[in-house]
Design a protein around this motif. Structure first.
Motif, PDB file in Angstrom:
ATOM      1  N   GLU A   1      -9.027   1.251  -7.356  1.00  0.00           N
ATOM      2  CA  GLU A   1      -7.707   0.733  -6.990  1.00  0.00           C
ATOM      3  C   GLU A   1      -7.213   1.385  -5.688  1.00  0.00           C
ATOM      4  O   GLU A   1      -6.649   0.715  -4.825  1.00  0.00           O
ATOM      5  CB  GLU A   1      -6.724   1.019  -8.131  1.00  0.00           C
ATOM      6  CG  GLU A   1      -5.498   0.126  -8.088  1.00  0.00           C
ATOM      7  CD  GLU A   1      -4.448   0.558  -9.088  1.00  0.00           C
ATOM      8  OE1 GLU A   1      -3.258   0.319  -8.816  1.00  0.00           O
ATOM      9  OE2 GLU A   1      -4.812   1.147 -10.132  1.00  0.00           O
ATOM     10  N   HIS A   2      -7.445   2.698  -5.558  1.00  0.00           N
ATOM     11  CA  HIS A   2      -7.036   3.381  -4.321  1.00  0.00           C
ATOM     12  C   HIS A   2      -7.819   2.856  -3.124  1.00  0.00           C
ATOM     13  O   HIS A   2      -7.280   2.689  -2.044  1.00  0.00           O
ATOM     14  CB  HIS A   2      -7.246   4.897  -4.452  1.00  0.00           C
ATOM     15  CG  HIS A   2      -6.357   5.529  -5.479  1.00  0.00           C
ATOM     16  ND1 HIS A   2      -6.822   5.933  -6.705  1.00  0.00           N
ATOM     17  CD2 HIS A   2      -5.036   5.773  -5.467  1.00  0.00           C
ATOM     18  CE1 HIS A   2      -5.808   6.428  -7.408  1.00  0.00           C
ATOM     19  NE2 HIS A   2      -4.709   6.338  -6.687  1.00  0.00           N
ATOM     20  N   ARG A   3      -9.103   2.600  -3.343  1.00  0.00           N
ATOM     21  CA  ARG A   3      -9.932   2.063  -2.248  1.00  0.00           C
ATOM     22  C   ARG A   3      -9.416   0.683  -1.828  1.00  0.00           C
ATOM     23  O   ARG A   3      -9.362   0.359  -0.648  1.00  0.00           O
ATOM     24  CB  ARG A   3     -11.403   2.015  -2.673  1.00  0.00           C
ATOM     25  CG  ARG A   3     -12.038   3.399  -2.720  1.00  0.00           C
ATOM     26  CD  ARG A   3     -13.527   3.341  -2.999  1.00  0.00           C
ATOM     27  NE  ARG A   3     -13.813   3.187  -4.416  1.00  0.00           N
ATOM     28  CZ  ARG A   3     -13.898   4.193  -5.296  1.00  0.00           C
ATOM     29  NH1 ARG A   3     -13.709   5.436  -4.884  1.00  0.00           N
ATOM     30  NH2 ARG A   3     -14.157   3.976  -6.560  1.00  0.00           N
ATOM     31  N   GLU A   4      -9.028  -0.102  -2.818  1.00  0.00           N
ATOM     32  CA  GLU A   4      -8.476  -1.436  -2.566  1.00  0.00           C
ATOM     33  C   GLU A   4      -7.160  -1.324  -1.765  1.00  0.00           C
ATOM     34  O   GLU A   4      -6.951  -2.041  -0.785  1.00  0.00           O
ATOM     35  CB  GLU A   4      -8.252  -2.133  -3.920  1.00  0.00           C
ATOM     36  CG  GLU A   4      -7.624  -3.506  -3.862  1.00  0.00           C
ATOM     37  CD  GLU A   4      -8.442  -4.520  -3.068  1.00  0.00           C
ATOM     38  OE1 GLU A   4      -7.811  -5.400  -2.464  1.00  0.00           O
ATOM     39  OE2 GLU A   4      -9.691  -4.404  -3.036  1.00  0.00           O
ATOM     40  N   ILE A   5      -6.306  -0.394  -2.192  1.00  0.00           N
ATOM     41  CA  ILE A   5      -5.018  -0.198  -1.494  1.00  0.00           C
ATOM     42  C   ILE A   5      -5.255   0.233  -0.044  1.00  0.00           C
ATOM     43  O   ILE A   5      -4.616  -0.261   0.880  1.00  0.00           O
ATOM     44  CB  ILE A   5      -4.145   0.838  -2.244  1.00  0.00           C
ATOM     45  CG1 ILE A   5      -3.698   0.273  -3.598  1.00  0.00           C
ATOM     46  CG2 ILE A   5      -2.925   1.247  -1.423  1.00  0.00           C
ATOM     47  CD1 ILE A   5      -3.211   1.319  -4.577  1.00  0.00           C
ATOM     48  N   LEU A   6      -6.198   1.164   0.159  1.00  0.00           N
ATOM     49  CA  LEU A   6      -6.491   1.634   1.521  1.00  0.00           C
ATOM     50  C   LEU A   6      -6.970   0.480   2.412  1.00  0.00           C
ATOM     51  O   LEU A   6      -6.604   0.408   3.581  1.00  0.00           O
ATOM     52  CB  LEU A   6      -7.530   2.771   1.479  1.00  0.00           C
ATOM     53  CG  LEU A   6      -6.985   4.125   1.010  1.00  0.00           C
ATOM     54  CD1 LEU A   6      -8.113   5.051   0.582  1.00  0.00           C
ATOM     55  CD2 LEU A   6      -6.150   4.799   2.107  1.00  0.00           C
TER      56      LEU A   6
ATOM     57  N   LEU B   1      -1.496   8.377   0.613  1.00  0.00           N
ATOM     58  CA  LEU B   1      -2.592   7.643   1.257  1.00  0.00           C
ATOM     59  C   LEU B   1      -2.149   7.261   2.657  1.00  0.00           C
ATOM     60  O   LEU B   1      -1.030   6.781   2.835  1.00  0.00           O
ATOM     61  CB  LEU B   1      -2.885   6.348   0.486  1.00  0.00           C
ATOM     62  CG  LEU B   1      -3.177   6.430  -1.008  1.00  0.00           C
ATOM     63  CD1 LEU B   1      -3.090   5.049  -1.633  1.00  0.00           C
ATOM     64  CD2 LEU B   1      -4.547   7.025  -1.244  1.00  0.00           C
ATOM     65  N   ILE B   2      -3.033   7.477   3.643  1.00  0.00           N
ATOM     66  CA  ILE B   2      -2.725   7.029   5.003  1.00  0.00           C
ATOM     67  C   ILE B   2      -3.956   6.390   5.640  1.00  0.00           C
ATOM     68  O   ILE B   2      -5.094   6.695   5.251  1.00  0.00           O
ATOM     69  CB  ILE B   2      -2.208   8.178   5.923  1.00  0.00           C
ATOM     70  CG1 ILE B   2      -3.267   9.275   6.119  1.00  0.00           C
ATOM     71  CG2 ILE B   2      -0.930   8.782   5.390  1.00  0.00           C
ATOM     72  CD1 ILE B   2      -2.876  10.328   7.174  1.00  0.00           C
ATOM     73  N   VAL B   3      -3.715   5.505   6.588  1.00  0.00           N
ATOM     74  CA  VAL B   3      -4.806   4.954   7.393  1.00  0.00           C
ATOM     75  C   VAL B   3      -4.418   5.116   8.865  1.00  0.00           C
ATOM     76  O   VAL B   3      -3.244   5.047   9.215  1.00  0.00           O
ATOM     77  CB  VAL B   3      -5.085   3.458   7.087  1.00  0.00           C
ATOM     78  CG1 VAL B   3      -5.646   3.273   5.699  1.00  0.00           C
ATOM     79  CG2 VAL B   3      -3.835   2.599   7.251  1.00  0.00           C
ATOM     80  N   ILE B   4      -5.420   5.383   9.687  1.00  0.00           N
ATOM     81  CA  ILE B   4      -5.195   5.585  11.120  1.00  0.00           C
ATOM     82  C   ILE B   4      -6.351   4.951  11.883  1.00  0.00           C
ATOM     83  O   ILE B   4      -7.509   5.089  11.484  1.00  0.00           O
ATOM     84  CB  ILE B   4      -5.134   7.103  11.468  1.00  0.00           C
ATOM     85  CG1 ILE B   4      -3.902   7.749  10.819  1.00  0.00           C
ATOM     86  CG2 ILE B   4      -5.131   7.321  12.982  1.00  0.00           C
ATOM     87  CD1 ILE B   4      -3.796   9.250  11.011  1.00  0.00           C
ATOM     88  N   ASP B   5      -6.016   4.273  12.966  1.00  0.00           N
ATOM     89  CA  ASP B   5      -7.055   3.847  13.904  1.00  0.00           C
ATOM     90  C   ASP B   5      -6.439   3.803  15.293  1.00  0.00           C
ATOM     91  O   ASP B   5      -5.664   2.910  15.620  1.00  0.00           O
ATOM     92  CB  ASP B   5      -7.614   2.463  13.523  1.00  0.00           C
ATOM     93  CG  ASP B   5      -8.842   2.104  14.371  1.00  0.00           C
ATOM     94  OD1 ASP B   5      -9.088   2.805  15.381  1.00  0.00           O
ATOM     95  OD2 ASP B   5      -9.535   1.141  14.022  1.00  0.00           O
ATOM     96  N   ILE B   6      -6.779   4.820  16.081  1.00  0.00           N
ATOM     97  CA  ILE B   6      -6.221   4.858  17.445  1.00  0.00           C
ATOM     98  C   ILE B   6      -7.228   4.270  18.433  1.00  0.00           C
ATOM     99  O   ILE B   6      -7.146   4.498  19.638  1.00  0.00           O
ATOM    100  CB  ILE B   6      -5.793   6.283  17.874  1.00  0.00           C
ATOM    101  CG1 ILE B   6      -6.991   7.258  17.849  1.00  0.00           C
ATOM    102  CG2 ILE B   6      -4.671   6.808  17.012  1.00  0.00           C
ATOM    103  CD1 ILE B   6      -6.767   8.499  18.706  1.00  0.00           C
TER     104      ILE B   6
END
Ligand code: ZN
Length: 172
Positions: free
Chosen positions: A29-34, A60-65
């Motif tokens: 579920e966490h992988r799905e949310i990410l 949970l955070i996501v980053i893509d610079i």
């Protein structure tokens, strides 16, 4: 703001001020949310997103610079160095740009989506985004860094958020 499909929570939503809970056991579920968070971030041309911004009070955070996608769970800053100020925007505060003084370099410990420990040494923009997203997990927003005069200026903008939101260069 024009009507979009965006699920991003906007300033005024209490979830943005809550302290996010650490993830105890990582599940599919966490992988799905990410993955959903990454899609939302790209859809809204952001370079970072924290779970409270989609209404989930979880660390949970996501980053893509532009150097690849990072999906981080329970991120913690373990060391900081120097100072650096960048004008930041926030997907939850459309149209508001604030120059925020942060550490120039940070060392972050987190878990990846499979529960493996990750250690990141980041500087400049990457360090700034990490600090911005980790702030979200503490219920802290860029407006908290505003000076007294800036706060007065922002107050009007906050009131008008929904009608004339422009975007800043950096949306985090
Ligand atoms: Zn933000």
């Amino acid at each position: 703001m024009p009507e979009t499909k965006s699920k991003i929570r906007i300033f005024g939503d209490p979830v943005l001020r809550k302290k996010a809970k650490p993830v105890q056991k990582i599940t599919s579920e966490h992988r799905e949310i990410l993955s959903q968070m990454a899609s939302s971030m790209y859809e809204d041309s952001g370079i970072g997103l924290a779970a409270p911004q989609i209404g989930l009070s979880s660390q949970l955070i996501v980053i893509d610079i532009g150097q690849g996608l990072y999906k981080l769970i329970n991120p913690k800053i373990v060391k900081r160095e120097g100072f650096h100020a960048i004008t930041e925007g926030c997907l939850s505060l459309p149209g508001i740009c604030i120059k925020v003084k942060r550490s120039k370099r940070v060392w972050v410990k987190a878990l990846d989506e499979n529960g493996n420990p990750v250690e990141i040494e980041a500087k400049d923009l990457f360090a700034c985004v990490l600090q911005h997203e980790i702030d979200h997990l503490k219920g802290k927003l860029i407006i908290d860094y505003a000076s007294f005069l800036e706060k007065i200026r922002i107050k009007r903008k906050l009131a008008a958020l929904k009608t004339n939101g422009k975007t800043c260069k950096l949306q985090l």
